[in-house]
Design a protein around this motif. Structure first.
Motif, short mmCIF file in Angstrom:
data_model
loop_
_atom_site.label_atom_id
_atom_site.label_comp_id
_atom_site.label_asym_id
_atom_site.label_seq_id
_atom_site.Cartn_x
_atom_site.Cartn_y
_atom_site.Cartn_z
N LEU A 169 4.02 -2.14 1.60
CA LEU A 169 5.11 -3.33 2.10
C LEU A 169 6.22 -2.61 2.60
O LEU A 169 7.00 -1.74 1.82
CB LEU A 169 5.29 -4.33 1.10
CG LEU A 169 6.36 -5.47 1.54
CD1 LEU A 169 5.55 -6.39 2.79
CD2 LEU A 169 6.47 -6.49 0.52
N THR A 170 6.47 -2.60 3.82
CA THR A 170 7.74 -2.02 4.45
C THR A 170 8.49 -2.90 5.23
O THR A 170 7.94 -3.77 6.24
CB THR A 170 7.29 -1.00 5.41
OG1 THR A 170 6.52 0.16 4.61
CG2 THR A 170 8.57 -0.25 5.92
N VAL A 171 9.64 -3.62 4.64
CA VAL A 171 10.43 -4.68 5.18
C VAL A 171 11.77 -4.04 6.02
O VAL A 171 12.34 -3.34 5.08
CB VAL A 171 10.76 -5.68 4.03
CG1 VAL A 171 11.48 -6.72 4.54
CG2 VAL A 171 9.69 -6.10 3.33
N VAL A 218 1.46 -11.18 -5.15
CA VAL A 218 0.11 -10.36 -4.99
C VAL A 218 -0.57 -10.28 -6.48
O VAL A 218 -1.76 -10.38 -6.16
CB VAL A 218 0.24 -8.98 -4.23
CG1 VAL A 218 -0.94 -8.29 -4.25
CG2 VAL A 218 0.76 -9.38 -2.59
N TYR A 219 0.17 -9.86 -7.21
CA TYR A 219 -0.28 -9.62 -8.40
C TYR A 219 -1.05 -11.04 -8.88
O TYR A 219 -2.16 -10.72 -9.79
CB TYR A 219 0.73 -9.20 -9.61
CG TYR A 219 0.42 -8.52 -10.97
CD1 TYR A 219 -0.50 -7.76 -11.00
CD2 TYR A 219 1.01 -9.19 -11.96
CE1 TYR A 219 -1.02 -7.39 -12.34
CE2 TYR A 219 0.62 -8.73 -13.21
CZ TYR A 219 -0.38 -7.90 -13.34
OH TYR A 219 -0.76 -7.30 -14.68
N VAL A 278 -4.49 8.69 -1.51
CA VAL A 278 -3.97 8.19 -3.03
C VAL A 278 -2.39 7.76 -3.18
O VAL A 278 -1.70 8.69 -2.86
CB VAL A 278 -4.49 8.91 -3.93
CG1 VAL A 278 -4.22 8.68 -5.42
CG2 VAL A 278 -5.88 9.41 -4.02
N LEU A 279 -2.30 6.39 -3.46
CA LEU A 279 -1.04 6.01 -3.70
C LEU A 279 -0.73 6.08 -4.86
O LEU A 279 -1.41 5.68 -5.90
CB LEU A 279 -0.67 4.55 -2.96
CG LEU A 279 -1.09 4.27 -1.64
CD1 LEU A 279 -0.65 3.13 -1.20
CD2 LEU A 279 -0.20 5.41 -0.64
N TYR A 280 0.77 6.45 -5.44
CA TYR A 280 1.07 6.26 -6.70
C TYR A 280 2.05 4.96 -6.91
O TYR A 280 2.22 4.68 -8.00
CB TYR A 280 1.78 7.44 -7.14
CG TYR A 280 3.15 8.08 -6.58
CD1 TYR A 280 4.06 7.33 -6.97
CD2 TYR A 280 2.96 8.81 -5.75
CE1 TYR A 280 5.17 7.62 -6.34
CE2 TYR A 280 3.97 9.36 -5.13
CZ TYR A 280 5.43 8.81 -5.35
OH TYR A 280 6.46 9.23 -4.92
N ARG A 281 2.28 4.38 -5.87
CA ARG A 281 3.01 3.20 -5.84
C ARG A 281 2.89 2.05 -4.96
O ARG A 281 2.42 2.46 -3.74
CB ARG A 281 4.42 3.21 -5.80
CG ARG A 281 5.41 2.29 -6.59
CD ARG A 281 6.76 2.64 -6.28
NE ARG A 281 7.31 3.74 -6.75
CZ ARG A 281 8.71 4.15 -6.45
NH1 ARG A 281 9.33 3.41 -5.58
NH2 ARG A 281 9.15 5.27 -6.93
N ALA A 282 2.37 0.97 -5.41
CA ALA A 282 1.91 -0.20 -4.26
C ALA A 282 2.27 -1.49 -4.87
O ALA A 282 2.45 -1.63 -5.81
CB ALA A 282 0.53 -0.15 -4.13
N ILE A 283 2.19 -2.36 -3.96
CA ILE A 283 2.40 -3.58 -4.13
C ILE A 283 1.26 -4.56 -5.00
O ILE A 283 0.20 -4.29 -4.70
CB ILE A 283 2.61 -4.47 -3.05
CG1 ILE A 283 4.03 -4.19 -2.47
CG2 ILE A 283 2.80 -6.11 -3.24
CD1 ILE A 283 5.29 -4.41 -2.87
N GLY A 284 1.42 -5.13 -6.08
CA GLY A 284 0.50 -5.92 -6.78
C GLY A 284 -0.13 -5.37 -7.86
O GLY A 284 -1.31 -5.56 -8.32
N GLN A 285 0.27 -4.38 -8.52
CA GLN A 285 -0.29 -3.33 -9.52
C GLN A 285 0.31 -3.94 -10.99
O GLN A 285 -0.28 -3.19 -11.85
CB GLN A 285 -0.18 -1.80 -9.45
CG GLN A 285 -0.47 -1.49 -7.78
CD GLN A 285 -1.96 -1.97 -7.80
OE1 GLN A 285 -2.82 -1.75 -8.50
NE2 GLN A 285 -2.31 -2.87 -6.58
#
Lengths: 292, 653
Positions: A150-152, A139-140, A210-217
């Motif tokens: 993302l929840t797997v 994603v990045y 507001v998220l502090y952690r996410a995919i692609g950052q």
């Protein structure tokens, strides 16, 4: 009449399906009448206020029946993308696809090729973390200005393994009680932990998104993993915040308790989210586990 | 002037913005007075320009133009925003402090409002952080902190108090002479539209209460603490979960930070505003105190290790302990002295077991001892033909013990008389596990035995390809056992047939623990493994830095295990994630015991150590006269353990 009710079920108020739960409520269907192993229902809806659906899900399961009995293996993924110019959709689907591919390679294929002693497979939690981290890099690289949750969840026998980043959620519903497995990586969740916000405020707080952690950052990412038992007769629910932000845990529990089938249950969950405003895209993947 | 909006100096790459956020080109003139020279920076609200005031014709008088785009669509709301902006600009214009830039003018053109500010020649601290790699000297950071406290104190003492609200490195300019200037007084916030949809990233420096909409001077103190934390540690709070400063004090990340400075920063970062400094003035005084202390040090450079003077003082104190003058064992903590000790004739590597008020323990002097748990008084001993390394197992009226003489014995608890024996072809170092009336144990003859605990009759035996020194665990109809042949075997409890096996890279001497569907054990290949009980699939593995001979103890979802790398580990049972590790200073082969809020274990260095299981911090330490390979047994407030100094100790838990 019955037919019409079914057709319009999405428009019908969810109230009808959310009668107060009697203590010790049981499923309206007979557990034994359900297929053994995993029964999956899934649905994604744009909601009422968004122009696009940036949610994405994957559902995949195989059942191996041999002299050891029946071993279910299931992979369920929910991703909720964010970012302008359709990048949110790209982020969520890239994340879901890349992570699914990794889990298939590292878990599903070894599972089907049997237990190779001299070539031990990768530990499940390492496989899941690797899958999420690969999704992060993909994603990045492919949608740098966007991000996604993302929840797997991997169901293996009577256990569920979850790798998680963001504020989509995984729940186990067992004996009429909803247990949240995952921990939201949101500012509001931190405020609740510090006693600076009440759990009720989470749904209405001005900073709830507001998220502090996410995919692609960025290149590196910390991934949460969980291992929970998944007993016969219980549900695993994966959903985006378009569901849990609109439908309270109590209401979700009531729907799961009374819905006649898993598929009806997800339809009712989505309908309830729309009924309560449908502010965001709504995605729910519901897995029922029967006897093995 | 209207045309200015249509001229774009350079189209910003890839933003969701349109003309509204176009950047003014060089040479653009605003109000017929301010000529844009260059863009100094881009913010969320608009750009900051360096401009020339054309009214001063003789000299090139420079100023900064801060631009704020008013995106509120409702005309009435827009007018209100402009009014608030003008009011706040007027307040700021009345301020006079060397660390606050002067406001010369303000005006609104169309949807944009501008502040005309003193031009600060320098660099902001965020840029300075990204341009450098070395840690800043704590003294330099303290000096900046003092200057910031001074200006905050000035702002807070206005009537009504002015709250800065946006303290962070990028809002602190450093001009020549190490002078601090605050920029961006947050009045731009008037124009902030409420954002919709999920966003990523937090402000990082803001106090928790700010998210409730409260802003007060205590919030500025927190944000200053966060800023100092970042400057001292280079840990960017925007990249960390919000409000996690308490978990990572500056001194942990930068040893050059003194205890005193660490305490000042952590006090300002308290989540509860009441626990922070009462005022910026108070914080300034505390910071100044840090400098004063520092200046006394001969070098003036921060020292992270205690000075030799201090160390010697501690040593003298230890030497003065009265315990040292007595013949008894020396405990570093005078609080822990044995309730009793019992001396055998050789090393005690076997682990004590307490049942019915009696301690059972084997020794290398060939004997199995039965001692009174309260007093340590001798009750009986049973001599085998070899040393005893295994741990006794008590079942009903008997105690089972394996010996180096290759025999497993069942001895009556009451009299110490033999009830039955089961001979094997190798030394027995594995301890017996009794489940479903059967004893399961391994031998150096490569076999796992299942024996009727009542009669001693063998029911089945399972053949591995190497010695079995680990103690079996029994799960759901399956016996799990590790072998020196690198394998962990799952054996059907009824038949003795193999269900599955798992291969590690080295021997598995550690005894498996079964918990919540997982089989958890260590290996000499340095890993701790967790396998699915039913299939043998690896769920997780966690690597230590040496062989894991110690057997894991699982309590309430947490795995406690020692390693030869000298650490006791606490791992999350579901994921293998390390919760903490405790530096024991010496190899651990002893199996930890857990009781109430504490864990207990022995070390090869000869210590018996107790740690808090919540924090992983030491509770007490007791020094024996020999290595401690024995594992502790906790029973009614006492810890029982053996040592190679030939003794069995009863210590207060």
């Amino acid at each position: 009449m019955n037919f019409l009710q079914k057709v319009f079920s999405r428009e019908r108020p969810a109230v009808e399906d959310t009668r107060p739960t009697a203590p010790g409520a049981t499923y309206p269907f007979n557990l034994n009448s359900l297929p053994r192993g995993l029964t999956v229902a899934r649905m994604s809806d744009i909601g009422r206020q968004r122009e696009r659906n940036e949610d994405c899900f994957v559902a995949l399961d195989i059942t191996l029946h041999n002299d050891d009995g029946l071993t279910p293996l299931g992979l369920y993924i929910v991703a909720d993308g964010m970012g302008g110019h359709q990048k949110g959709e790209i982020a969520s689907s890239v994340a879901a696809q890349v992570s699914a591919r990794h889990v298939i390679q590292d878990v599903f294929l070894p599972f089907l090729s049997g237990h190779d002693q001299e070539n031990p497979h990768r530990p499940i939690n390492e496989a899941l973390i690797q899958a999420v981290q690969s999704a992060n890099l993909a994603v990045y690289q492919q949608a740098p200005e966007a991000g996604t949750t993302l929840t797997v969840a991997l169901v293996f026998g009577h256990k569920v393994y979850v790798a998680h980043v963001g504020d989509s959620r995984a729940y186990i519903f067992n004996q009429a009680t909803l247990h949240q497995i995952t921990h939201d990586h949101s500012l509001v969740a931190r405020l609740v932990e510090l006693g600076q916000a009440t759990p009720e405020e989470v749904l209405t707080h001005t900073h709830r998104n507001v998220l502090y952690r996410a995919i692609g950052q960025g290149n590196s990412l910390e991934v949460d993993t969980y291992l929970k038992s998944f007993p016969v007769g219980s549900y695993l629910l994966l959903c985006s915040d378009g569901l849990w932000g609109m439908v309270s845990d109590t209401e979700i529990a009531q729907i799961l308790t009374h819905a006649p089938t898993p598929q009806k249950a997800v339809e009712q969950l989505v309908a309830a989210a729309n009924q309560n405003g449908g502010e965001d895209n709504i995605t729910a993947v519901l897995v029922f586990i029967g006897e093995s | 002037m209207e045309t200015l909006h249509l001229q774009m100096a350079n189209e910003p790459e890839d933003t969701s913005t349109g003309l509204d956020e176009a950047i003014l080109p060089q040479g653009a003139i605003l109000q017929g007075r301010y000529e844009v020279i260059q863009v100094l920076g881009l913010g969320g609200m608009g750009a900051v320009y360096q401009a020339r005031d054309l009214r001063f014709t003789g000299v090139a008088r420079l100023c900064a133009l801060k631009e704020m785009t008013n995106t509120t669509p409702d005309p009435q709301m827009r007018r209100m925003a402009i009014e608030i902006f003008e009011r706040e600009a007027n307040i700021l214009a009345s301020l006079n402090h060397p660390a606050i830039p002067k406001i010369y003018d303000y005006f609104t053109e169309g949807i944009r409002s501008y502040l005309v500010l003193e031009c600060i020649d320098g660099e902001n601290l965020e840029n300075l952080l990204s341009k450098t790699e070395e840690m800043f000297s704590p003294n330099v950071v303290v000096d900046w902190g003092i200057q910031i406290c001074d200006v905050l104190s000035y702002l807070h003492s206005q009537d009504p108090p002015i709250v800065f609200r946006d303290m962070k490195p990028s809002n602190v300019m450093l001009r020549s002479g190490n002078q601090i200037v605050l920029i961006d007084f947050g009045i731009a916030r008037v124009f902030e539209a409420e954002q919709k949809g999920t966003m990523i990233g937090t402000e990082g420096y803001s106090p928790p209460e700010q998210y409730r909409g409260t802003s007060n001077p205590k919030g500025d103190i927190y944000a200053l603490g966060a800023t100092l934390h970042h400057l001292l540690t280079r840990r960017d709070p925007r990249l960390e979960p919000p409000f996690t400063f308490q978990e990572e004090p500056p001194r942990l990340l930068n040893p050059a930070v003194s205890e005193q400075l660490n305490a000042v920063v952590m006090k300002s970062l308290q989540y509860d505003p009441e626990k922070r400094f009462a005022s910026a003035e108070e914080m300034k005084a505390a910071l100044a105190q840090c400098l004063r202390k520092k200046s006394k040090e001969p070098t003036g450079i921060a020292v992270d290790s205690p000075s030799p003077m201090v160390t010697r003082h501690i040593e003298l104190e230890a030497a003065d302990l009265p315990a040292d003058t007595t013949a008894g064992p020396v405990s570093r903590d005078a609080g822990v002295l044995p309730v009793w000790e019992f001396k055998c004739e050789d090393e005690v590597r076997s682990s004590p077991v307490v049942a019915g008020g009696t301690v059972y323990v084997g020794a290398y002097d060939n004997n199995l001892y039965a001692l009174d748990a309260q007093s340590g008084n001798f009750r009986w001993k049973y001599p085998t033909e070899g040393g005893i390394a295994s741990t006794p197992s008590v079942w009903k009226d008997r105690v089972l013990i394996g010996s180096e003489d290759q025999v497993l014995y069942a001895i009556s608890c009451a009299m110490g008389r033999i009830l039955w024996t089961c001979p094997t072809q190798g030394r027995i170092r594995s301890s017996a596990r009794v489940e479903f009336e059967h004893a399961f144990f391994g031998s150096d003859d490569y076999r796992l035995y299942a024996v009727n605990a009542q009669t001693g009759r063998m029911v089945w035996r399972f053949e591995a390809t190497g010695p079995i020194r680990s103690t079996p665990a029994v799960g759901n109809e399956i016996v799990y056992i590790g072998s020196e042949d690198h394998h962990l075997y799952a054996v059907d409890l009824q038949t003795g047939n193999q269900k599955w096996k798992f291969r590690a890279n080295r021997a598995i001497t550690s005894s498996p623990a079964v918990s919540d569907g997982l089989v958890i054990f260590g290996s000499s290949d340095w890993n701790v493994y967790a396998l699915d009980e039913r299939s043998g699939w690896t769920i997780w593995r966690t690597r230590t830095n040496q062989a894991v001979i110690s057997s894991p103890r699982v309590v309430e979802g947490i795995v406690y295990v020692g390693s030869a790398d000298g650490y006791l580990y606490a791992l999350d049972a579901g994921s293998g994630r390390q919760l903490w590790k405790f530096d024991a200073g010496s190899q651990i082969v002893s199996n930890p015991a857990v009781s109430a809020d504490a864990a207990y274990f022995g070390t090869i260095g000869g210590d018996v150590i107790s740690v808090y299981i919540k924090s992983g911090k030491e509770r007490w330490r007791f020094k024996t006269g020999g290595l401690v390979a024995s594992s502790p047994f906790v029973y009614e407030g006492m810890v029982y353990i053996g040592s190679a100094d030939h003794k069995v100790y009863a210590l207060p838990a």
